[in-house]
Design a protein around this motif. Structure first.
Motif, PDB file in Angstrom:
ATOM      1  N   ALA A  34     -22.112  15.012  14.818  1.00  0.00           N
ATOM      2  CA  ALA A  34     -21.707  14.980  13.422  1.00  0.00           C
ATOM      3  C   ALA A  34     -21.077  13.629  13.087  1.00  0.00           C
ATOM      4  O   ALA A  34     -21.380  13.035  12.074  1.00  0.00           O
ATOM      5  CB  ALA A  34     -20.722  16.100  13.145  1.00  0.00           C
ATOM      6  N   ALA A  35     -20.201  13.147  13.927  1.00  0.00           N
ATOM      7  CA  ALA A  35     -19.502  11.904  13.607  1.00  0.00           C
ATOM      8  C   ALA A  35     -19.103  11.217  14.891  1.00  0.00           C
ATOM      9  O   ALA A  35     -18.321  11.735  15.657  1.00  0.00           O
ATOM     10  CB  ALA A  35     -18.262  12.206  12.784  1.00  0.00           C
ATOM     11  N   SER A  36     -19.683  10.050  15.145  1.00  0.00           N
ATOM     12  CA  SER A  36     -19.300   9.359  16.358  1.00  0.00           C
ATOM     13  C   SER A  36     -18.276   8.290  16.017  1.00  0.00           C
ATOM     14  O   SER A  36     -18.519   7.414  15.214  1.00  0.00           O
ATOM     15  CB  SER A  36     -20.528   8.751  17.027  1.00  0.00           C
ATOM     16  N   GLY A  37     -17.125   8.463  16.603  1.00  0.00           N
ATOM     17  CA  GLY A  37     -16.039   7.524  16.335  1.00  0.00           C
ATOM     18  C   GLY A  37     -15.895   6.556  17.457  1.00  0.00           C
ATOM     19  O   GLY A  37     -16.719   6.556  18.374  1.00  0.00           O
ATOM     20  N   PRO A  38     -14.862   5.743  17.469  1.00  0.00           N
ATOM     21  CA  PRO A  38     -13.934   5.628  16.347  1.00  0.00           C
ATOM     22  C   PRO A  38     -14.554   4.870  15.172  1.00  0.00           C
ATOM     23  O   PRO A  38     -15.536   4.155  15.351  1.00  0.00           O
ATOM     24  CB  PRO A  38     -12.780   4.815  16.953  1.00  0.00           C
ATOM     25  N   TRP A  39     -13.970   5.084  13.998  1.00  0.00           N
ATOM     26  CA  TRP A  39     -14.365   4.287  12.846  1.00  0.00           C
ATOM     27  C   TRP A  39     -13.434   3.085  12.748  1.00  0.00           C
ATOM     28  O   TRP A  39     -12.217   3.246  12.696  1.00  0.00           O
ATOM     29  CB  TRP A  39     -14.207   5.086  11.546  1.00  0.00           C
ATOM     30  N   LEU A  40     -14.011   1.909  12.726  1.00  0.00           N
ATOM     31  CA  LEU A  40     -13.214   0.715  12.472  1.00  0.00           C
ATOM     32  C   LEU A  40     -13.214   0.510  10.956  1.00  0.00           C
ATOM     33  O   LEU A  40     -14.273   0.337  10.343  1.00  0.00           O
ATOM     34  CB  LEU A  40     -13.817  -0.493  13.207  1.00  0.00           C
ATOM     35  N   VAL A  41     -12.024   0.587  10.371  1.00  0.00           N
ATOM     36  CA  VAL A  41     -11.899   0.552   8.913  1.00  0.00           C
ATOM     37  C   VAL A  41     -11.224  -0.739   8.471  1.00  0.00           C
ATOM     38  O   VAL A  41     -10.109  -1.051   8.899  1.00  0.00           O
ATOM     39  CB  VAL A  41     -11.081   1.779   8.416  1.00  0.00           C
ATOM     40  N   GLY A  42     -11.896  -1.489   7.628  1.00  0.00           N
ATOM     41  CA  GLY A  42     -11.347  -2.751   7.136  1.00  0.00           C
ATOM     42  C   GLY A  42     -10.455  -2.546   5.929  1.00  0.00           C
ATOM     43  O   GLY A  42     -10.696  -1.660   5.107  1.00  0.00           O
ATOM     44  N   THR A  43      -9.410  -3.350   5.845  1.00  0.00           N
ATOM     45  CA  THR A  43      -8.505  -3.294   4.694  1.00  0.00           C
ATOM     46  C   THR A  43      -7.820  -4.639   4.514  1.00  0.00           C
ATOM     47  O   THR A  43      -7.640  -5.383   5.485  1.00  0.00           O
ATOM     48  CB  THR A  43      -7.463  -2.153   4.868  1.00  0.00           C
ATOM     49  N   GLU A  44      -7.467  -4.944   3.271  1.00  0.00           N
ATOM     50  CA  GLU A  44      -6.713  -6.178   2.983  1.00  0.00           C
ATOM     51  C   GLU A  44      -5.283  -5.727   2.716  1.00  0.00           C
ATOM     52  O   GLU A  44      -4.997  -5.158   1.660  1.00  0.00           O
ATOM     53  CB  GLU A  44      -7.327  -6.875   1.763  1.00  0.00           C
ATOM     54  N   PRO A  45      -4.385  -5.928   3.688  1.00  0.00           N
ATOM     55  CA  PRO A  45      -3.110  -5.203   3.651  1.00  0.00           C
ATOM     56  C   PRO A  45      -2.006  -5.869   2.828  1.00  0.00           C
ATOM     57  O   PRO A  45      -0.862  -5.960   3.278  1.00  0.00           O
ATOM     58  CB  PRO A  45      -2.727  -5.120   5.125  1.00  0.00           C
ATOM     59  N   ALA A  46      -2.338  -6.321   1.625  1.00  0.00           N
ATOM     60  CA  ALA A  46      -1.294  -6.865   0.745  1.00  0.00           C
ATOM     61  C   ALA A  46      -1.492  -6.282  -0.647  1.00  0.00           C
ATOM     62  O   ALA A  46      -1.550  -7.005  -1.637  1.00  0.00           O
ATOM     63  CB  ALA A  46      -1.350  -8.385   0.720  1.00  0.00           C
ATOM     64  N   PHE A  47      -1.626  -4.969  -0.704  1.00  0.00           N
ATOM     65  CA  PHE A  47      -1.902  -4.316  -1.969  1.00  0.00           C
ATOM     66  C   PHE A  47      -1.106  -3.012  -2.056  1.00  0.00           C
ATOM     67  O   PHE A  47      -1.669  -1.924  -2.177  1.00  0.00           O
ATOM     68  CB  PHE A  47      -3.413  -4.050  -2.069  1.00  0.00           C
ATOM     69  N   PRO A  48       0.244  -3.149  -1.977  1.00  0.00           N
ATOM     70  CA  PRO A  48       1.028  -1.920  -2.057  1.00  0.00           C
ATOM     71  C   PRO A  48       0.934  -1.286  -3.445  1.00  0.00           C
ATOM     72  O   PRO A  48       0.760  -2.026  -4.418  1.00  0.00           O
ATOM     73  CB  PRO A  48       2.466  -2.399  -1.776  1.00  0.00           C
ATOM     74  N   PRO A  49       1.010   0.049  -3.583  1.00  0.00           N
ATOM     75  CA  PRO A  49       1.337   0.990  -2.522  1.00  0.00           C
ATOM     76  C   PRO A  49       0.111   1.526  -1.776  1.00  0.00           C
ATOM     77  O   PRO A  49       0.209   2.504  -1.062  1.00  0.00           O
ATOM     78  CB  PRO A  49       1.999   2.133  -3.303  1.00  0.00           C
ATOM     79  N   PHE A  50      -1.048   0.852  -1.921  1.00  0.00           N
ATOM     80  CA  PHE A  50      -2.265   1.349  -1.266  1.00  0.00           C
ATOM     81  C   PHE A  50      -2.335   0.930   0.202  1.00  0.00           C
ATOM     82  O   PHE A  50      -2.672   1.736   1.059  1.00  0.00           O
ATOM     83  CB  PHE A  50      -3.502   0.891  -2.047  1.00  0.00           C
ATOM     84  N   GLU A  51      -2.041  -0.342   0.446  1.00  0.00           N
ATOM     85  CA  GLU A  51      -1.999  -0.805   1.843  1.00  0.00           C
ATOM     86  C   GLU A  51      -1.082  -2.004   1.926  1.00  0.00           C
ATOM     87  O   GLU A  51      -1.162  -2.914   1.115  1.00  0.00           O
ATOM     88  CB  GLU A  51      -3.385  -1.191   2.401  1.00  0.00           C
ATOM     89  N   SER A  52      -0.174  -1.944   2.881  1.00  0.00           N
ATOM     90  CA  SER A  52       0.678  -3.090   3.136  1.00  0.00           C
ATOM     91  C   SER A  52       1.160  -2.990   4.577  1.00  0.00           C
ATOM     92  O   SER A  52       0.847  -2.022   5.271  1.00  0.00           O
ATOM     93  CB  SER A  52       1.854  -3.134   2.152  1.00  0.00           C
TER      94      SER A  52
END
Ligand code: GLN
Length: 269
Positions: free
Chosen positions: A36-54
């Motif tokens: 069904a789902a082979s992990g792990p998932w590597l998830v990209g993010t730009e971490p300077a966008f609080p409160p969504f990601e920081s």
């Protein structure tokens, strides 16, 4: 295979669910979830966008998006790992297949949908104009003609600013840097996602600025994946489950202090 045949033939009267439950922990159960789902998932993010990601003081990724994708991974039975990338590097990384997904307050747009696939919408946002708190003249886009507008590179806000007549658009790698430029008096306005700008004001991260006028757009955030990703259905199913079972609401309230208003559409357009 042999063992599942055996199970099928010997417990005919049991439903598929019960069969799975009965052999939980056996090889079949493991194989099923791996298929069904082979992990792990590597998830990209730009971490300077609080409160969504920081990034917290200790360097740990925190935020609404971070907790949501972790909960999605948990629901889907997949480990989630993160990779910090510039915002305008997320789609190229998805296209190159170096990350499985990107969650970064990313608006589902027609243009982006040509190169990547999105999950169902998971957040309702929109662009807003921010100006100096002393500015009593700027209330709409028309007032920004010929003005200096600071934006984050590669964003819907940058695109909107680019459409304003004679505006001088200055681009920054992150939204807080664009907002800081405004606070420093080097720009007349910032066009950015309202929830992120309002958070910067509420937390005092950026002093002496305010949001003016109406929201310029209604935008929906989605989790981006490479085109035809096998993970898309799994991720959507998990996200739908979290929307239904209250987990989404709990994460939302933690980061926004209120319950979500209204329901999210199933598609962005
Ligand atoms: N929602 C905006 C976009 O997708 C901004 C996202 C962000 O800055 N992280 O372009």
């Amino acid at each position: 295979m042999k063992r599942s045949h055996f199970l099928r033939n010997t417990v005919l009267s049991l439903s598929a669910t019960l069969v799975l439950a009965a052999c939980g922990g056996t090889q079949e159960a493991t194989t099923t979830s791996e298929d069904a789902a082979s992990g792990p998932w590597l998830v990209g993010t730009e971490p300077a966008f609080p409160p969504f990601e920081s990034q917290s003081d200790s360097g740990e990724l925190v935020g609404f998006d971070i907790e949501l994708i972790q909960a999605i991974g948990e629901q889907a039975g997949v480990d989630v790992e993160f990779e910090s990338l510039p915002f305008d590097g997320l789609i190229p990384a998805l296209q190159a297949g170096t990350i499985e997904a990107a969650i970064s307050g990313m608006t589902i747009t027609k243009e982006r949908s040509e190169t990547v696939d999105f999950s169902r919408p998971y957040f309702r946002a929109g662009l807003a104009i921010a100006v100096d708190s002393e500015d009593s003249e700027t209330t709409s886009l028309e007032n920004l003609e010929g003005k200096t507008i600071a934006v984050q590179i590669g964003t819907t806000g940058a695109e909107m600013a680019g459409s304003i007549k004679d505006a001088k658009v200055t681009t920054f790698d992150s939204a807080p840097l664009a907002l800081q430029e405004l606070a420093n008096g080097n720009a007349d306005a910032v066009i950015n996602d309202a929830p992120a700008t309002l958070d910067a004001i509420a937390t005092g991260n950026i002093p002496d600025i305010k949001v003016v006028g109406e929201l310029l757009t209604e935008e929906f955030y989605g989790i981006a994946m490479p085109k035809d990703s096998p993970n898309r259905e799994i991720l959507n199913a998990a996200l739908n489950e979290l929307l239904e079972n209250g987990t989404y609401d709990t994460i939302y309230e933690k980061w926004f202090g209120t319950a979500p208003v209204g329901t999210l559409p199933e598609t962005a357009f």
